[in-house]
Design an enzyme around this catalytic site. Structure first.
Site, PDB file in Angstrom:
ATOM      1  N   ASP A 163      -4.299  -4.016  -5.911  1.00 19.55           N
ATOM      2  CA  ASP A 163      -3.266  -3.206  -5.279  1.00 19.55           C
ATOM      3  C   ASP A 163      -3.578  -3.007  -3.799  1.00 19.55           C
ATOM      4  O   ASP A 163      -4.721  -2.725  -3.430  1.00 19.55           O
ATOM      5  CB  ASP A 163      -3.194  -1.858  -6.003  1.00 19.55           C
TER       6      ASP A 163
ATOM      7  N   GLU B 289      -2.176  -8.161  -3.821  1.00 23.74           N
ATOM      8  CA  GLU B 289      -0.937  -7.645  -3.251  1.00 23.74           C
ATOM      9  C   GLU B 289      -1.190  -7.623  -1.745  1.00 23.74           C
ATOM     10  O   GLU B 289      -1.910  -6.747  -1.248  1.00 23.74           O
ATOM     11  CB  GLU B 289      -0.628  -6.240  -3.769  1.00 23.74           C
TER      12      GLU B 289
END
Length: 726
Positions: free
Chosen positions: A355, A391
């Site tokens: 993330d 990401e």
């Protein structure tokens, strides 16, 4: 030890491994702190009133090696609850938050009992005088570490080790996927055991996915402001412990949390499904300087967090959550690498999606592709060998880094998402970029020797509209989140097709269904690694909420009581086509040049002519056919034999008008079968071979549709009528 008035025996122990480690004869405890004057290990047991937090035995850790405090307790067994109290300087203005009245969670805890109840005692500072310490004991109000049992019978578990180019990822939420599934027993719904149930695994295998990417399962905290509103942090991007599975997804007693997770992985592996974890190493649940002191802040705030140089009470925040982990500190890097190795070696997971991964590369302020974190991953013999997905952005300046991660990484390709959405909603001027995205985004990844598998392609994900909502709403509808509809992305590249939200208009409903088929078919026929957002295949809607992070209810749970079976069957068909045909999952880039007369790829206009540079730049152009030559795949199988596949023509027609499409010349194919037609879901379910047709044959293509044609070497027969006319 429970109820034993004698102090526990404590031996010297070892600084490594960090955390609580049971070896069959006792437990070693170890914790890092460079600011502590003293550290106490606190052992907690149930008291007579059933409050497991108040019967506390403290053991002073007297051995210190390289700022690591440690002891071995021969009488401690799995199931023992524990925490630490750190004595040291209190000076928030200089970033020092030591307060021994706060029971702190072990950063290396592998099992966790309890949740944060957000009593004032959870905060290290006095609410009325922020520079004074809060002297209330936090022990009754915070989660505790639990000594875990490392022993588990893995049997003949083996990682599926699916090659990236053969991978189909399914992004899922442990609770959302299982909580309303009628085939899962009530007591297992919303749990790791529920995800391992044969009813869920059967759905995944029939869909054809090869990997499940689980939204955060590291133990996380429900934010204070959400709890105050009666909401929860459903998504889980608020991590507190990086080695412990979230206890809210466990059906077993606390001592069995790790075993339940392992059993889930073992069951998924037995079905050939890999497990990828969505991990949040960019920040923690302690938030900004107003947040609670639960672990890292009270142990060594300077080491674990990025502080502002001019005001060390406050934190650098590249994540929008209040703090950023200090990727420059060796013990933070060690924690992350130890966590990653633990999940691979002990929990048998197969990869990670990071993330806001750009934050991990911020050595100072700017994103540094060659940061220490990526160097460590590259040289690590365990972590470097699993699937690594970034990401590739964060919320800081310069954080958008699509295409800029190291060669052994794949990336969520946000540019793929944007272009595919734009094309199918009728946005002009997107055809040229579509060509690049459909073929693996060589402009982003080829220069540094990466392959098409560097691109994780997706049209929808947990963050944003579901597939149903993408074609049903022009605007976000996040009122239920309690933020005045200000949260969530406002530019969604969505289209409601004339009505905002649900409609009884059959024409609009049918067009929306066609668009969903267009989007999922494009995704699964593109080069790269496709990722399906869990629930899209059965028609999940969030009623226009594009940021349902706090909606632990029917808004987020998968609609097993009324699944869209027709669309599910369509998804299964397209996934099966991808698996059956290597031409859609090439390991190497298209060359775009002729080999013995025919290109490995070709691009054609609706009039049958080849696309020119001018054609690509036409702003009004919304249609193109892609010729994929199965005879020109530059790959070999595991035995070294050259791969040869069927040859296909993919017609992308995003225009609002029907068209008579002229096929390429007979040099490219004389007989074709329709495998898919998104304007007719039944097309391709039985053989429909074409008559012999020469260059100039035409095919009726409905507005806003995708057709997949397979070149057939067979001659037409009376039992298979033609679908192509001159």
């Amino acid at each position: 030890m429970h109820g034993d008035p004698r102090p526990p025996r404590a031996w010297v122990g070892s600084p490594y491994p960090l955390g609580a480690s049971y070896d069959g004869s006792g437990t070693n405890f170890s914790i890092f702190s460079s600011v502590a004057d003293g550290v106490e290990l606190c052992l907690l047991a149930d008291d007579a009133d059933g409050d497991r937090r108040r019967d506390e035995t403290r053991v002073e850790l007297r051995e210190v090696d390289g700022f690591i405090w440690h002891a071995f307790l021969p009488d401690v067994r799995p199931g023992q609850r524990y925490g630490f109290r750190v004595h040291g300087p209190w000076d928030p203005g200089r970033g020092l938050w030591c307060n021994p009245q706060k029971l702190l969670l072990d950063p290396y805890a592998k099992t966790i009992d309890g949740l944060v109840d957000w009593a004032p005692a959870c905060f290290a500072y006095d609410f009325d005088h922020h520079d004074r310490p809060n002297l209330d004991d936090s022990a009754p109000h915070v989660p505790l570490g639990v000594v875990s049992d490392p022993f588990f019978e893995w049997g003949n578990d083996r990682p599926p080790a699916t090659p990236l180019h053969e991978t189909v990822i399914y992004e899922a939420h442990v609770k959302g996927l299982t909580f309303t599934h009628p085939g899962v027993p009530d007591d297992l719904r919303g749990t790791y055991a529920g995800l391992a149930h044969h009813a869920v695994i059967d759905h995944l295998t029939r869909l054809g996915v090869t990997a499940i990417e689980l939204m955060p399962v590291h133990h996380f905290v429900n934010d204070h402001h959400l709890v105050q509103q009666g909401l929860r942090n459903y998504w889980g991007y608020n991590t507190l412990a990086y080695l412990a599975p979230y206890n809210g997804y466990c059906s077993r007693e606390v001592v069995g949390h790790v075993q339940e997770f392992k059993a889930m992985v073992r069951s998924l592996h037995a079905a050939g499904i890999e497990v990828i974890l969505d991990v949040v190493y960019n920040h923690t649940a302690e938030g900004n300087h107003h947040g609670p002191t639960l672990s890292f802040r009270g142990i060594d705030n300077h080491a674990y967090y990025r502080l502002l140089d001019h005001d060390q009470r406050r934190y650098l925040d590249f994540t929008g959550t209040g703090n950023s982990l200090n990727m420059r500190h060796p013990h933070v890097l060690q924690l992350i690498m130890d966590s990653l190795r633990y999940w691979v070696l002990e929990m048998h997971v197969d990869g990670f999606r990071f993330d806001l991964a750009s934050t991990l590369a911020r050595e100072l302020y700017e994103v540094d592709r060659l940061s220490a974190f990526f160097d460590l991953v590259q040289q690590d013999p365990v972590v470097s060998q699993v699937k690594l997905i970034a990401e590739p952005w964060d919320v800081g300046a310069g954080g958008y880094q699509v295409g800029n991660f190291p060669p052994n990484w794949s990336e969520w390709n946000g540019q793929y998402r944007d272009v595919i959405r734009d094309l199918w909603r009728g946005e002009g001027g997107r055809l040229a970029e579509f060509g690049s995205r459909f073929t693996g985004s060589s402009d982003l990844y080829q220069a540094d020797t990466r392959r098409p598998t560097a691109s994780i392609n997706f049209v929808t994900a947990h963050d944003g509209f579901t597939l149903v909502d993408l074609v049903s709403y022009d605007h976000k509808h996040n009122e239920a989140n309690g933020e005045g509809n200000r949260d969530g992305e406002s530019h969604n590249r969505s289209w409601n097709h004339g009505v905002e939200g649900p409609t009884d208009d059959p024409a609009i409903d049918e067009l929306r269904r066609r668009q969903r088929r267009n989007l999922i078919a494009t995704l699964l026929l593109s080069q790269g690694v496709p990722m399906i957002s869990g629930g899209d295949e059965i028609g999940r809607t969030q009623l226009g909420n594009n940021n349902a992070y706090c909606q632990d209810n029917e808004v987020s749970w998968y609609p097993w009581d009324h699944p869209d079976d027709e669309f599910l069957e369509f998804c299964r068909r397209v996934v099966a086509i991808r698996h059956a045909h290597p031409v859609f999952r090439r390991r190497r880039w298209f060359k775009g040049r002729q080999i013995r007369g025919i290109d490995d790829i070709g691009w054609f206009k609706p009039d049958g002519g080849e696309m020119t540079d001018t054609d690509w730049e036409q702003g009004y152009a919304k249609s193109v056919a892609v010729f994929l030559n199965g005879d020109r795949i530059p790959d070999t199988d595991e035995y070294g034999q050259r791969i040869v596949d069927d040859t296909f023509l993919v017609i992308i027609h995003a225009s609002e008008l029907d068209i008579e499409w002229r096929l390429p010349s007979q040099a490219y194919g004389t007989r074709w079968l329709v495998e898919l037609d998104t304007s007719d879901p039944g097309a391709g379910t039985i053989d429909r071979p074409a008559v012999h047709c020469t260059g100039g044959a035409t095919l009726h293509v409905a507005a806003r549709s995708l057709l997949l044609l397979r070149r057939s070497p067979r001659a037409p027969t009376a039992s298979h009528p033609s679908i192509i006319s001159r």
